[in-house]
Design an enzyme around this catalytic site. Structure first.
Site, PDB file in Angstrom:
ATOM      1  N   LEU A 159     -10.479   8.768  -7.271  1.00 56.96           N
ATOM      2  CA  LEU A 159     -10.919   8.456  -8.636  1.00 56.96           C
ATOM      3  C   LEU A 159      -9.817   7.843  -9.504  1.00 56.96           C
ATOM      4  O   LEU A 159     -10.105   7.045 -10.394  1.00 56.96           O
ATOM      5  CB  LEU A 159     -11.488   9.703  -9.316  1.00 56.96           C
ATOM      6  N   CYS A 205      -1.187 -17.955   9.297  1.00 62.43           N
ATOM      7  CA  CYS A 205      -2.035 -16.758   9.313  1.00 62.43           C
ATOM      8  C   CYS A 205      -1.145 -15.522   9.372  1.00 62.43           C
ATOM      9  O   CYS A 205       0.084 -15.622   9.399  1.00 62.43           O
ATOM     10  CB  CYS A 205      -2.998 -16.826  10.503  1.00 62.43           C
ATOM     11  N   CYS A 263       3.967   4.590   5.847  1.00 59.74           N
ATOM     12  CA  CYS A 263       3.559   3.785   4.692  1.00 59.74           C
ATOM     13  C   CYS A 263       2.435   4.477   3.927  1.00 59.74           C
ATOM     14  O   CYS A 263       2.416   4.494   2.706  1.00 59.74           O
ATOM     15  CB  CYS A 263       3.077   2.415   5.148  1.00 59.74           C
TER      16      CYS A 263
HETATM   17 ZN   LIG Z   1      -0.993 -18.129  12.963  1.00 55.38          ZN
END
Ligand SMILES: [Zn+2]
Length: 237
Positions: free
Chosen positions: A45, A145, A162
């Site tokens: 929340l 990418c 993490c």
């Molecule tokens: Zn790539």
């Protein structure tokens, strides 16, 4: 294809996906699909501000669709209370014109990356760890990418550490809004801001935003080439 039919797929309805969906509905997107398998938990929340204690236990996509369509009745929101996986990713992504990666899982991020490359659908990556967020748009065959930058997903130990770091709500809100902005640019057939660039927002100390160019990596299977600097959005189907 008309602007009205432009479909945006948001994968993940959490700290990134909620602000992204809200901004898109407010700014005139008319067809959203939201995907997330999880129900709302009390711990959500603080960051996912459209949910209340009454929504706890309800699938996030159901509560978010209800909230969005109540306030923005011109926006159609299709909820899918499922996880994006190898069995459904290509089918879902192929039905849309732009994809927002609002997940918190490296495995999901690489699945979105690889499927969007295969389906030639532009998408915007987003990620937040602690007080740092990142965003980058990817135009398959034209710009770097995720695998051009990271090659492979980090191992599970790294991911777990993490997660323990948590994420700061306002950083996620800023990155989610940035992702929505990229989607709206695609909807309007405008040049993307984070095309061939990665934005880093560091909120620790004096807040800083850095944008640095990223180049396709020779040998990456995504097919992007250093010799194609101009933006080439794929034609709408
Ligand atoms: Zn790539």
């Amino acid at each position: 294809m008309t602007t009205k039919e432009f479909g945006i797929l948001i994968v993940g309805v959490g700290g990134l996906g909620v602000p992204a969906a809200w901004a898109l509905a407010r700014d005139g997107a008319r067809r959203l699909t939201i995907v997330d398998p999880d129900p709302i938990d009390l711990s959500n929340l603080a960051r996912q501000v459209i949910f209340t204690t009454h929504d706890i236990g309800t699938p996030k996509v159901v509560a978010a669709a209800r909230w969005l369509t109540t306030r923005f009745p011109d926006c159609t929101v299709e909820p899918h209370a499922i996880a994006l996986d190898f069995s459904n990713a290509l089918r879902l992504i192929a039905l849309h014109d732009f994809v927002i990666d609002a997940t918190d899982s490296p495995v999901a991020k690489f699945l979105i990356n690889d499927t969007c490359i295969a389906a030639r659908k532009p998408f915007v990556y987003g990620g937040v760890i602690g007080m740092t967020g990142q965003a980058m748009s990817v135009i398959p065959g034209a710009t770097a990418c995720l695998r051009c930058i990271f090659e492979d997903a980090p191992d599970e130990t790294e991911v777990a550490s993490c997660r323990e770091a948590g994420i700061l709500g306002p950083v996620a809100g800023a990155i989610g809004a940035m992702q929505a902005s990229e989607a709206m640019r695609a909807l309007r057939a405008e040049k993307l801001e984070l095309y061939g660039k990665i934005l880093t927002y560091d909120a620790a100390g004096v807040a800083r935003v850095r944008i640095r160019p990223v180049s396709p990596r020779p040998g990456c299977g995504c097919g992007a080439s250093r010799s194609r600097p101009s933006q080439t959005l794929p034609d709408a189907p």
